[in-house]
Design a protein around this motif. Structure first.
Motif, PDB file in Angstrom:
ATOM      1  N   PHE A 243       0.830  -1.143  -0.145  1.00 37.75           N
ATOM      2  CA  PHE A 243       0.049   0.083  -0.078  1.00 37.75           C
ATOM      3  C   PHE A 243       0.912   1.273   0.080  1.00 37.75           C
ATOM      4  O   PHE A 243       1.904   1.377   0.744  1.00 37.75           O
ATOM      5  CB  PHE A 243      -0.736   0.054   1.390  1.00 37.75           C
ATOM      6  N   ASP A 244       0.601   2.354  -0.589  1.00 40.60           N
ATOM      7  CA  ASP A 244       1.202   3.611  -0.894  1.00 40.60           C
ATOM      8  C   ASP A 244       0.397   4.578  -0.282  1.00 40.60           C
ATOM      9  O   ASP A 244      -0.199   5.300  -1.110  1.00 40.60           O
ATOM     10  CB  ASP A 244       1.496   3.875  -2.433  1.00 40.60           C
ATOM     11  N   VAL A 245       0.349   4.505   0.904  1.00 38.05           N
ATOM     12  CA  VAL A 245      -0.363   5.583   1.930  1.00 38.05           C
ATOM     13  C   VAL A 245       0.386   6.297   2.861  1.00 38.05           C
ATOM     14  O   VAL A 245       1.290   5.826   3.304  1.00 38.05           O
ATOM     15  CB  VAL A 245      -1.822   5.152   2.357  1.00 38.05           C
ATOM     16  N   GLU A 246      -0.129   7.590   3.141  1.00 36.20           N
ATOM     17  CA  GLU A 246       0.706   8.247   4.352  1.00 36.20           C
ATOM     18  C   GLU A 246       0.420   7.472   5.610  1.00 36.20           C
ATOM     19  O   GLU A 246      -0.804   7.172   5.918  1.00 36.20           O
ATOM     20  CB  GLU A 246       0.303   9.626   4.192  1.00 36.20           C
ATOM     21  N   VAL A 247       1.742   7.165   6.301  1.00 40.52           N
ATOM     22  CA  VAL A 247       1.513   6.795   7.624  1.00 40.52           C
ATOM     23  C   VAL A 247       2.266   7.894   8.471  1.00 40.52           C
ATOM     24  O   VAL A 247       3.396   8.146   8.286  1.00 40.52           O
ATOM     25  CB  VAL A 247       2.281   5.577   7.873  1.00 40.52           C
ATOM     26  N   ALA A 248       1.645   8.358   9.444  1.00 41.32           N
ATOM     27  CA  ALA A 248       2.054   9.423  10.187  1.00 41.32           C
ATOM     28  C   ALA A 248       1.859   9.523  11.659  1.00 41.32           C
ATOM     29  O   ALA A 248       0.971   8.641  12.090  1.00 41.32           O
ATOM     30  CB  ALA A 248       1.797  11.015   9.906  1.00 41.32           C
ATOM     31  N   GLU A 249       2.549  10.118  12.699  1.00 48.47           N
ATOM     32  CA  GLU A 249       2.419  10.066  13.976  1.00 48.47           C
ATOM     33  C   GLU A 249       1.865  11.323  14.426  1.00 48.47           C
ATOM     34  O   GLU A 249       2.112  12.516  13.809  1.00 48.47           O
ATOM     35  CB  GLU A 249       3.533   9.918  14.758  1.00 48.47           C
ATOM     36  N   LYS A 250       0.853  11.474  15.242  1.00 47.98           N
ATOM     37  CA  LYS A 250       0.354  12.631  15.857  1.00 47.98           C
ATOM     38  C   LYS A 250       0.202  12.629  17.343  1.00 47.98           C
ATOM     39  O   LYS A 250       0.002  11.520  17.730  1.00 47.98           O
ATOM     40  CB  LYS A 250      -1.081  12.913  15.300  1.00 47.98           C
ATOM     41  N   PRO A 251       0.194  13.612  18.083  1.00 52.01           N
ATOM     42  CA  PRO A 251       0.051  13.693  19.611  1.00 52.01           C
ATOM     43  C   PRO A 251      -1.283  12.939  19.885  1.00 52.01           C
ATOM     44  O   PRO A 251      -2.284  13.430  19.560  1.00 52.01           O
ATOM     45  CB  PRO A 251       0.346  14.981  19.988  1.00 52.01           C
ATOM     46  N   LEU A 252      -1.256  12.333  21.051  1.00 49.93           N
ATOM     47  CA  LEU A 252      -2.217  11.707  21.679  1.00 49.93           C
ATOM     48  C   LEU A 252      -3.375  12.536  21.656  1.00 49.93           C
ATOM     49  O   LEU A 252      -4.707  12.529  21.341  1.00 49.93           O
ATOM     50  CB  LEU A 252      -2.109  11.290  22.795  1.00 49.93           C
ATOM     51  N   ALA A 253      -3.231  13.979  22.105  1.00 48.86           N
ATOM     52  CA  ALA A 253      -4.325  14.924  22.207  1.00 48.86           C
ATOM     53  C   ALA A 253      -5.177  15.422  21.213  1.00 48.86           C
ATOM     54  O   ALA A 253      -6.304  15.818  21.197  1.00 48.86           O
ATOM     55  CB  ALA A 253      -3.766  16.103  22.983  1.00 48.86           C
ATOM     56  N   THR A 254      -4.617  14.865  19.867  1.00 53.85           N
ATOM     57  CA  THR A 254      -5.211  15.219  18.640  1.00 53.85           C
ATOM     58  C   THR A 254      -6.198  14.218  18.395  1.00 53.85           C
ATOM     59  O   THR A 254      -6.948  14.420  17.535  1.00 53.85           O
ATOM     60  CB  THR A 254      -4.199  15.680  17.434  1.00 53.85           C
ATOM     61  N   PHE A 255      -6.182  13.154  18.873  1.00 56.72           N
ATOM     62  CA  PHE A 255      -7.147  12.212  18.388  1.00 56.72           C
ATOM     63  C   PHE A 255      -8.731  12.151  19.193  1.00 56.72           C
ATOM     64  O   PHE A 255      -9.582  11.507  18.695  1.00 56.72           O
ATOM     65  CB  PHE A 255      -6.545  10.766  18.933  1.00 56.72           C
ATOM     66  N   GLY A 256      -8.886  13.165  20.000  1.00 57.43           N
ATOM     67  CA  GLY A 256     -10.091  13.341  20.641  1.00 57.43           C
ATOM     68  C   GLY A 256     -10.642  12.329  21.559  1.00 57.43           C
ATOM     69  O   GLY A 256     -11.920  12.017  21.922  1.00 57.43           O
ATOM     70  N   PHE A 257      -9.710  11.331  21.994  1.00 52.47           N
ATOM     71  CA  PHE A 257     -10.298  10.527  23.040  1.00 52.47           C
ATOM     72  C   PHE A 257     -10.690  11.168  24.294  1.00 52.47           C
ATOM     73  O   PHE A 257     -10.300  12.309  24.726  1.00 52.47           O
ATOM     74  CB  PHE A 257      -8.877   9.518  23.599  1.00 52.47           C
ATOM     75  N   LEU A 258     -11.668  10.666  25.074  1.00 52.78           N
ATOM     76  CA  LEU A 258     -12.349  11.080  26.058  1.00 52.78           C
ATOM     77  C   LEU A 258     -11.583  10.803  27.333  1.00 52.78           C
ATOM     78  O   LEU A 258     -11.504  11.720  28.228  1.00 52.78           O
ATOM     79  CB  LEU A 258     -13.802  11.048  26.121  1.00 52.78           C
ATOM     80  N   ASP A 259     -11.275   9.645  27.503  1.00 57.83           N
ATOM     81  CA  ASP A 259     -10.394   9.186  28.657  1.00 57.83           C
ATOM     82  C   ASP A 259      -8.993   8.888  28.257  1.00 57.83           C
ATOM     83  O   ASP A 259      -8.589   8.892  26.864  1.00 57.83           O
ATOM     84  CB  ASP A 259     -10.916   7.823  28.975  1.00 57.83           C
ATOM     85  N   GLY A 260      -8.298   8.724  29.204  1.00 64.30           N
ATOM     86  CA  GLY A 260      -6.738   8.339  28.969  1.00 64.30           C
ATOM     87  C   GLY A 260      -6.232   7.168  28.388  1.00 64.30           C
ATOM     88  O   GLY A 260      -7.081   6.190  28.034  1.00 64.30           O
ATOM     89  N   ARG A 261      -4.997   7.124  27.790  1.00 61.02           N
ATOM     90  CA  ARG A 261      -4.575   6.119  27.086  1.00 61.02           C
ATOM     91  C   ARG A 261      -3.171   5.774  27.618  1.00 61.02           C
ATOM     92  O   ARG A 261      -2.297   6.452  27.675  1.00 61.02           O
ATOM     93  CB  ARG A 261      -4.414   5.966  25.546  1.00 61.02           C
ATOM     94  N   ALA A 262      -2.819   4.294  27.753  1.00 60.20           N
ATOM     95  CA  ALA A 262      -1.555   3.930  28.044  1.00 60.20           C
ATOM     96  C   ALA A 262      -0.650   3.837  26.893  1.00 60.20           C
ATOM     97  O   ALA A 262      -0.998   3.141  25.995  1.00 60.20           O
ATOM     98  CB  ALA A 262      -1.415   2.658  28.785  1.00 60.20           C
ATOM     99  N   VAL A 263       0.019   4.725  26.569  1.00 61.04           N
ATOM    100  CA  VAL A 263       0.822   5.109  25.357  1.00 61.04           C
ATOM    101  C   VAL A 263       1.592   3.811  25.043  1.00 61.04           C
ATOM    102  O   VAL A 263       1.612   3.237  23.927  1.00 61.04           O
ATOM    103  CB  VAL A 263       1.589   6.247  25.165  1.00 61.04           C
ATOM    104  N   LYS A 264       2.298   3.208  25.954  1.00 62.78           N
ATOM    105  CA  LYS A 264       3.093   1.966  25.786  1.00 62.78           C
ATOM    106  C   LYS A 264       2.489   1.099  26.737  1.00 62.78           C
ATOM    107  O   LYS A 264       2.525   0.648  27.835  1.00 62.78           O
ATOM    108  CB  LYS A 264       4.670   2.328  26.262  1.00 62.78           C
TER     109      LYS A 264
END
Ligand SMILES: NC(=O)c1ccc[n+]([C@@H]2O[C@H](COP(=O)([O-])OP(=O)(O)OC[C@H]3O[C@@H](n4cnc5c(N)ncnc54)[C@H](OP(=O)(O)O)[C@@H]3O)[C@@H](O)[C@H]2O)c1
Length: 297
Positions: A243-264
């Motif tokens: 697949f030739d699509v963009e793969v990128a990282e963005k800060p957790l805060a930009t994903f709009g999750f309502l509750d916390g996430r264990a990043v690792k």
């Protein structure tokens, strides 16, 4: 291997249905439940409404075979646990505890599915003895059940899982989500710094069967051997799938999750490997098997 009788509460779900198939094909007697009516081959049992005595056929408890019950039912969406705290606590903890007491009093050993999110996610590759510190409601409820089982049912087997994925591109798991995005030429966005242990759902099912057959008790991490950045896994996905699509990282805060996430949330499954000699597929093998299977779709 002695034949076991196993009840899977939540056998209509992603892991439950693979476990049901795994147990049946290994010659065990397995019985599953779904919360809704009419799910083929499953008994209707809504943990919020139904009485367990009515939902589970009495003859399940008869006979001399070892009897086990796997608790796979839960509110599994992390944000839903925050949005609906009373319902989630009732389902994931209070009524699950009542169910466990009932099953235990009928001679069943308990297998409980927990999560790597019981850790705070500041570092990955966590072992069973590392200190827990959940940062979202979903994981706090999971930890409450773990603590309950450790104290009231110490013979229980508690399996902590991380990122479980399957081979079916039309099912609901991370690879199916990426498959859909990539086919639409949409970018695959990953939380910055997120580290996971991709784990094949069939391995989870087989690992749980081994644990039951070997009569294991206590807390074990059942996870693939790789501790891999989510973005690296996504890049591997695109490479292997061409697949030739963009793969990128963005800060957790930009994903709009309502509750916390264990990043690792990656897990160290060495304790389980030593106890069972079971080898989980690595991320490359999982992706190759996924794309081999996806050819048929
Ligand atoms: N998948 C993962 O990557 C992962 C990772 C860590 C831990 N886990 C844990 O592993 C377990 C299984 O996960 P999964 O991915 O298979 O979840 P899933 O696909 O969301 O399945 C959830 C199951 O819970 C049942 N359920 C929901 N509400 C219920 C209710 N009110 N009464 C009775 N049953 C109810 C569902 O039945 P209906 O469909 O009939 O409603 C379904 O069988 C969960 O406890 C989850 O937290 C999963």
């Amino acid at each position: 291997m002695a034949k076991m009788k196993v009840l899977i509460v939540g056998a209509s779900g992603f892991i439950g249905r693979h476990l049901l198939a795994e147990l049946c094909s290994a010659g065990h007697e397995a019985l599953g439940t779904a919360s809704r009516h009419g799910v083929h081959g499953l008994h209707k049992f809504d943990l919020l409404e139904d009485k367990v005595e009515k939902a589970i056929p009495k003859d399940f408890f008869a006979g001399s075979e070892p009897k086990l019950a796997v608790i796979a039912a839960a509110v599994t969406n992390m944000d839903d646990c925050l949005i609906h705290p009373e319902k989630s606590r009732k389902l994931n903890v209070l009524n699950t505890q009542k169910l466990v007491r009932y099953l235990q009093s009928h001679g069943c050993r308990i297998v409980y599915l927990s999560t790597g999110h019981v850790f705070d996610g500041s570092v990955g590759n966590r072992s069973e003895d590392d200190p827990t510190c959940p940062i979202n409601e979903y994981a706090r409820l999971k930890l409450e059940m773990e603590d309950f089982l450790r104290i009231e049912c110490p013979e229980s087997f508690i399996a902590r899982l991380d990122k479980v994925v399957g081979y079916n591109p039309l099912s609901w798991h991370l690879l199916a989500e990426w498959w859909d995005l990539a086919n639409k030429k949409s970018p695959i966005l990953c939380v910055e710094g997120m580290e996971i242990s991709p784990t094949c759902v069939r391995d989870v099912a087989r690992g749980l069967r081994f644990a039951m057959e070997l009569d294991l008790s206590g807390i074990y991490h059942l996870a693939g051997p790789d501790k891999i950045k989510r973005i690296e896994f996504a890049r591997q996905f695109c490479r292997i799938g061409h697949f030739d699509v963009e793969v990128a990282e963005k800060p957790l805060a930009t994903f709009g999750f309502l509750d916390g996430r264990a990043v690792k949330s990656s897990l160290n499954s060495e304790k389980f490997r030593q106890a069972t000699a079971f080898a989980f597929a690595n991320s490359r093998t999982i992706l190759e098997a996924f794309f081999l299977n996806a050819k048929g779709y």
